[in-house]
Design an enzyme around this catalytic site. Structure first.
Site, PDB file in Angstrom:
ATOM      1  N   GLU A 101       0.890  -1.164   0.000  1.00  0.00           N
ATOM      2  CA  GLU A 101       0.000   0.000   0.000  1.00  0.00           C
ATOM      3  C   GLU A 101       0.923   1.207   0.000  1.00  0.00           C
ATOM      4  O   GLU A 101       1.518   1.557   1.021  1.00  0.00           O
ATOM      5  CB  GLU A 101      -0.919  -0.020   1.226  1.00  0.00           C
ATOM      6  CG  GLU A 101      -2.141   0.861   1.079  1.00  0.00           C
ATOM      7  CD  GLU A 101      -1.846   2.318   1.364  1.00  0.00           C
ATOM      8  OE1 GLU A 101      -1.668   3.082   0.376  1.00  0.00           O
ATOM      9  OE2 GLU A 101      -1.767   2.690   2.518  1.00  0.00           O
ATOM     10  N   CYS A 149      -1.674   9.278   2.133  1.00  0.00           N
ATOM     11  CA  CYS A 149      -1.504   8.956   0.717  1.00  0.00           C
ATOM     12  C   CYS A 149      -2.759   9.226  -0.098  1.00  0.00           C
ATOM     13  O   CYS A 149      -2.708   9.184  -1.330  1.00  0.00           O
ATOM     14  CB  CYS A 149      -1.016   7.526   0.539  1.00  0.00           C
ATOM     15  SG  CYS A 149      -1.866   6.331   1.560  1.00  0.00           S
TER      16      CYS A 149
END
Length: 486
Positions: free
Chosen positions: A254, A292
């Site tokens: 991720e 993010c």
């Protein structure tokens, strides 16, 4: 939990507290004060933890679902009971405003609650009759999922509790031992989680360890053949390096993003634009932009661009910066001064190349003022890199074709937000945008912890979200029964 220089926080080795010969210091990004010292495991202690995880693999996988579920339920309850204490600890080690830290604790409670529920219903199996062809008469296939083996979970600094929860809870739910490596800058939340895990019962001793080893010792853990699964959250540079180093392991990544918020022409009323501007301003700057899926790019149709720009700048200027322990603060410092210096360099680079600085652009130690840029040139670093700071840029386009092409021009593909009332455009965005998630009517920063979460391209592979991570930690194995009278 208390710590002094003479008695640092213990780490957790196969479910019990332990100390090593060295320690690391955790500092508060807001004022530079020492929050705590943390004991660092020796090489021998790391070996002991990995060996314990490998030894526990068979027994843990065979642990009844109700035992694993009860342990996860207990963790969810105890996190809730200690929520304010843990939120204050997150703020101290991370610099995150306490109101966002409280939200993080609440999300971690949800993650463990979901994991408890999934542990009870996961892996019931799927039965298939095989007598659909003559050669399968009297045969039945039962497919269930089994653990690959112990998991190495590597967590980042920006959500030091919840992203740890997304490693630990799914592993415990499926009966996979886990070695957790928290970020060296923010290990305290993970160590408190270890305290709570130690209150559980029924789990084998090697089911979990929390090892705050320095990053320069991570390669040894990554390479260890007894840890066949690696779940990493962090930068794309490090993530790709890990995957390249161990191509035969099951590696889920991720990674980063430069998330776009697309505002299309039909999102044009005063109420629409106020909502979009408020959500963009908030989620470009929450966590100091250190998420993010923080809004980094606003791609707006020319029909709404000017009005939206004015509102975004106004709402960004209204973001309250300052002491993260103050309930009124919206935007605290970045994780350290080096991170703020990097953001400053990238903004300066953009302005030098022709971008217009509409607000912000100032650094004070580890703090960086919420910043808005327009007319960002394509050769600016911020045009392609992940800012990971409180910076956003606005881009004018003509129509959905240009807007979607602009989203897809990025090497990242984590999530995108699309502000539109047009259901056909919403489904088109879902079909065409090269991202792991499309959020319609809101910023790209929305995440529910039970939904699949992850990206494509340089944003990684695999999915978090409790049930989806449980699937990543396991594989299908079929059992064929023969000679049955079906």
């Amino acid at each position: 939990m208390t710590s002094t220089a003479a008695a640092p926080y213990a780490f957790w080795l196969a479910g019990r507290p332990a100390t090593g010969t060295d320690s690391l210091e955790v500092t508060n990004p807001w004022d530079g004060s020492t929050v705590a010292a943390v004991s660092v495991p020796t090489g021998e202690q790391v070996e002991e933890a990995v060996a314990a995880a490998a030894a526990a693999q068979r027994d843990f996988a065979a642990t009844p679902a109700h035992v694993r579920a009860a342990a996860l339920d207990l963790v969810a309850r105890r996190l809730g009971e200690r929520a304010e204490e843990i939120a204050r600890l997150i703020t101290a080690e991370n610099g995150k405003p306490v109101k966002w830290a409280r939200g993080e604790v609440g999300r971690a409670v949800s993650v463990f609650r979901w994991a408890a529920e999934e542990a009870r219903r996961f892996n019931s199996g799927e039965a298939q009759r095989l007598d659909t062809d003559p050669g399968g008469v009297g045969r039945l296939a039962l497919t269930r999922r089994f653990c690959h083996g112990p998991v190495l979970g590597i967590a980042p600094f920006n959500f030091p509790l919840n992203l740890v929860a997304h490693k630990v809870a799914p592993a415990l739910a499926v009966g996979a031992p886990i070695i957790l490596k928290p970020a060296p800058a923010t290990p305290l939340s993970a160590l408190v989680l270890g305290e709570i895990l130690a209150e559980t019962s029924g789990l084998p001793a090697g089911a979990w360890s929390v090892l705050p080893v320095p990053n320069d010792r991570m390669a040894e853990l990554v390479a260890d053949p007894r840890l066949p699964v690696i779940s990493f959250t962090g930068s794309d540079t490090v993530g790709h390096r890990i995957k390249d180093a161990v191509p035969r392991k099951h590696v889920t990544l991720e990674l980063g993003g430069n998330a776009a918020a697309v505002v299309l022409a039909d999102w044009s009323s005063e109420q629409d634009l106020e909502w979009a501007a408020a959500r963009i301003a908030t989620f470009a700057n929450y966590q100091g932009g250190q998420s993010c899926i923080s809004v980094q790019r606003v791609i707006a149709d020319a029909a709404v661009y000017d009005a939206l720009l004015e509102k975004v700048v106004t709402k960004v200027r209204a973001q309250v910066t300052g002491d993260p322990s103050d309930d009124a603060t919206d935007v605290g410092p970045l994780v350290d001064e080096a991170a703020a210096e990097r953001v400053a360099r990238w903004v300066d680079d953009a302005v030098a190349k022709g971008a217009k600085l509409l607000t912000g652009g100032d650094r004070d130690g580890a703090g960086y003022a919420p910043t808005v840029l327009a007319e960002l040139p394509g050769d600016a670093i911020l045009a392609s890199a992940e800012a990971f700071g409180p910076v956003l840029s606005l881009h004018r386009v003509n129509g959905a074709d240009e807007a979607f092409a602009a989203v897809n021009a990025s090497r990242y593909g984590l999530q995108a937000g699309v502000f539109t009332h047009d259901l056909q455009l919403a489904f088109r965005a879902h079909r065409e945008l090269e991202v792991g998630g499309v959020i319609v009517g809101d910023a790209p920063s929305y995440r529910a912890d039970q939904m699949p979460y992850g990206g494509v391209k340089d944003s990684g592979n695999g999915r978090e979200g409790v049930r989806y991570a449980m699937a990543d930690y396991t594989y299908e194995r079929v059992l064929v029964l023969t000679g049955l009278d079906l």
